[in-house]
Design an enzyme around this catalytic site. Sequence first.
Site, PDB file in Angstrom:
ATOM      1  N   HIS A 169       0.908  -1.111   0.024  1.00 42.63           N
ATOM      2  CA  HIS A 169       0.070   0.099   0.170  1.00 42.63           C
ATOM      3  C   HIS A 169       0.790   1.257   0.084  1.00 42.63           C
ATOM      4  O   HIS A 169       2.075   1.163   0.306  1.00 42.63           O
ATOM      5  CB  HIS A 169      -0.825  -0.164   1.324  1.00 42.63           C
ATOM      6  CG  HIS A 169      -2.085  -0.956   1.130  1.00 42.63           C
ATOM      7  ND1 HIS A 169      -1.912  -2.361   1.100  1.00 42.63           N
ATOM      8  CD2 HIS A 169      -3.531  -0.534   0.667  1.00 42.63           C
ATOM      9  CE1 HIS A 169      -3.371  -2.887   1.022  1.00 42.63           C
ATOM     10  NE2 HIS A 169      -4.107  -1.920   0.692  1.00 42.63           N
ATOM     11  N   LYS A 209       0.079   4.892   4.727  1.00 39.62           N
ATOM     12  CA  LYS A 209      -0.984   4.202   5.423  1.00 39.62           C
ATOM     13  C   LYS A 209      -0.549   3.660   6.595  1.00 39.62           C
ATOM     14  O   LYS A 209       0.361   3.470   7.067  1.00 39.62           O
ATOM     15  CB  LYS A 209      -1.205   2.836   4.555  1.00 39.62           C
ATOM     16  CG  LYS A 209      -2.255   1.870   5.056  1.00 39.62           C
ATOM     17  CD  LYS A 209      -2.521   0.634   4.355  1.00 39.62           C
ATOM     18  CE  LYS A 209      -3.577  -0.305   4.799  1.00 39.62           C
ATOM     19  NZ  LYS A 209      -5.031   0.541   5.131  1.00 39.62           N
TER      20      LYS A 209
END
Lengths: 268, 268, 268, 268
Positions: free
Chosen positions: D157, D161
């Site tokens: 990701h 995040k």
Amino acid sequence: MNQKIIKVAVAGASGRMGREVVKMVLGDPELELVAAVARTVPNTDAGRLVGMDACGVNVTNDLELALVESKPDVLVDFTTPQSAVVNTRLAIRHRVRPIMGTTGFTPEDIAELDKQCKAEGIGGLIAPNFSIGAILMMKFAAQASKYFPHLEIIEYHGDQKLDAPSGTAVKTAELIAEVREELRQGNPNEHETIEGSRGGLYQGFRIHSVRLPGVFAQQEVIFGAFGQTLKIRHDSYDRAGYMPGVNTAVKKVMGYTGMIYGFEHLID
Amino acid sequence: MNQKIIKVAVAGASGRMGREVVKMVLGDPELELVAAVARTVPNTDAGRLVGMDACGVNVTNDLELALVESKPDVLVDFTTPQSAVVNTRLAIRHRVRPIMGTTGFTPEDIAELDKQCKAEGIGGLIAPNFSIGAILMMKFAAQASKYFPHLEIIEYHGDQKLDAPSGTAVKTAELIAEVREELRQGNPNEHETIEGSRGGLYQGFRIHSVRLPGVFAQQEVIFGAFGQTLKIRHDSYDRAGYMPGVNTAVKKVMGYTGMIYGFEHLID
Amino acid sequence: MNQKIIKVAVAGASGRMGREVVKMVLGDPELELVAAVARTVPNTDAGRLVGMDACGVNVTNDLELALVESKPDVLVDFTTPQSAVVNTRLAIRHRVRPIMGTTGFTPEDIAELDKQCKAEGIGGLIAPNFSIGAILMMKFAAQASKYFPHLEIIEYHGDQKLDAPSGTAVKTAELIAEVREELRQGNPNEHETIEGSRGGLYQGFRIHSVRLPGVFAQQEVIFGAFGQTLKIRHDSYDRAGYMPGVNTAVKKVMGYTGMIYGFEHLID
Amino acid sequence: MNQKIIKVAVAGASGRMGREVVKMVLGDPELELVAAVARTVPNTDAGRLVGMDACGVNVTNDLELALVESKPDVLVDFTTPQSAVVNTRLAIRHRVRPIMGTTGFTPEDIAELDKQCKAEGIGGLIAPNFSIGAILMMKFAAQASKYFPHLEIIEYHGDQKLDAPSGTAVKTAELIAEVREELRQGNPNEHETIEGSRGGLYQGFRIHSVRLPGVFAQQEVIFGAFGQTLKIRHDSYDRAGYMPGVNTAVKKVMGYTGMIYGFEHLID
């Protein structure tokens, strides 16, 4: 440093890359947009065209007129392979440094355009790819091919792309072919039960072009030898990711003379 | 060229790498196997041990005795991290050039062993990896980290491997850390709901070690930037794929003085 | 359970797959090797041929004679596409269940051989791939193609493989075509500047065959949709990885009637 | 087939997901946008709101009134967890099938809403994730884990995040743990020289979370067995990639009765 502002014209301004270039130029105080040329959207403000505030430059559809009237330092051209050579000549004739983000140039074209640039005392750039990641991929691939002469290239683009292989794949293949030992890979008796499955043949190695929706631009060069595989892969997700490279090119082209083929020659 | 045959001793001869080394030495007319040392299989002919014809060299289990009696030019040692330093000192003391395919050396160890090599006027090599593909991966990764300081390393090995990360991963990380700008990646407030999921932290970037049956040795270095990802990956499928590298090392170690850390320094 | 030992003949016993089959049969107490056929190595003991102890079965070069004399229950055939149909007919005629690990069968061949099997009241199997991982890859790919009709297949094999695409790729493509909506992917106006670069066209999607040394057998099916990509990939590193599948097939073929095409129908 | 056009209302029409839903509905001739509800932009044409041509449906800010007046077959709701339960009850009361793309439902809520749906004889869906690709990845991974119990999950990701592992990785791990045989993978004596390098441990297998700029959401589940590796990978590049899933849900919800929790139950 008292740097002069660079005047930029954009051709192909309504295309997807062209719009990003317009945005990039409008967003950089060291650059000034003086012309935007596109076939299909005359009389629109170029800023509005790209979803920004009006910038006072209307899109026109006559490149030569635009160059004559706006006297740019640099032309950034993301049009089509068909108009690439003609547009480059036109720019040079008007002493505008061409930065060509299209394919469609033969080695003879490049040699001729290099002479013209030198005759006019200006720089120019023909670059199928403005991405630093893609450049590193190409450099590493060429270096690896000295040790691993068995290789194939797989490139991935969106399913509406017209030409195959991509300009980046062809450029990578050329850089590899310059340094790799001559070798026709594969079994001489291999045969295709489905024509084309072995890909396109270039200097003894193969290039495969994948076209799928959802893919922007990806390429992998795979090297095989006894007991091992080396892979170099670059994935681009976004057109805007190229703009730092175009920005660098606009600034660097002011500082040299002659036509350069390949953005990699402008870095390091 | 009248090249002298190089006399080679192998330590860890009954291990999986050691067996490949024995085969490689027996198969190269420029090399001569003079000793094979292993704890567990004394009094077996070393050729038979590796499924070849008998070669007249019996496996023994005392390294020092073997070095004294067989007077090798080179020791190739694929034993364990626990015996690595001791074996290296032993070889140097007997003026046998050590080629150490194990991990377990601290920077201080390497500095000390380098001094000892120089005092004896011999060369030596400590190399966690003898694969040309792995070396290129490490070189390219270090080069790319200058442009793309955001990176993570994922390495894959068989599920019975004891240590994590692998020697190659640590070596790659060291090479990157030498040239990459200092940077602590990730969100400073990130938190793990499963401990360890973010991997091991080394100089601000992360290393992940995957262990699965069916995998021999693979590593990928991934670089991320706005809109693009660059990946460099090396997959080894077979222990025998390292032998061209070990063979090169045996020959090159005859030609220099001092302890070299990293096979990459032996290739241009 | 008092299970009868299954008598097995192996054709193509000196080939790379054939040798693994011989080893597998000799290593399973529920199976008995009764014949081994190969063109090139007559009068060698089949056990010795594969680096095991002598097993008392000599390799012969006449398949029909071998079937008549040894009366096997099952023939495992890893020969060539050229002899595939002939060998299958021969086995059925002698009421030996054929397990064919070769390509080279047309749909008409399979229909005919199915009839012959049923007429003789025996089972048979034609399977381009005996790997459970490959089977799962094919199943998942077919399932995914219902939701993601835009796909391409890339398969990788060693550089001496003669035919392209691989049998597994063709089988995967067939399974996909059965369930995927009809669709001619790509831009209708796309053109290749290097012929073949877009790969082989099958039912509107593309298949690419990569051939490199160091690769054993790998395949990736890539599905593209707006904003996402799904990939299913299987990598085989070793011929021996197929043997659990061949073993299963030998045992299952005893329990049904008719010719089955595809090992996937024997699992689950 | 004479298929009836499905009438759709969108709640949360001005949010990032809601806008994508409006575009999707307007672009599908089998669907008709009949209402668009949003708190903040009343009296704007819904087509204009999303950068398309005017569609004749004005955005309103009263959901109940919109349902009463436009009599939709389906409500697609991407509002907030706070309004989720209330909006769902409202839709059911007016016999409009709710498709809820929000979280905020307790198991008791879901049971109650299921009863209400059944009482009205209509279908409904609560789904935290509409990505068909992600759902297929999870399903395939769970299926494969029955045959290949050795696996690891790697998810990627963006570098900002906060939590690791991702919700999708945890959900995947849960689905796998339900069907996989119990197994603590890896060597029991393995040790980390850099803490965390072996990843997070969940039910005997490992999860690795990579965080890099330029990545949106990617996950790979890798299965290893003797001689082979199976990989299932999903890459998301864009929020709009969820729309095919919403489209499928709109069409399927017309064909069943009761409230379903989880989009994965709508695909076979």
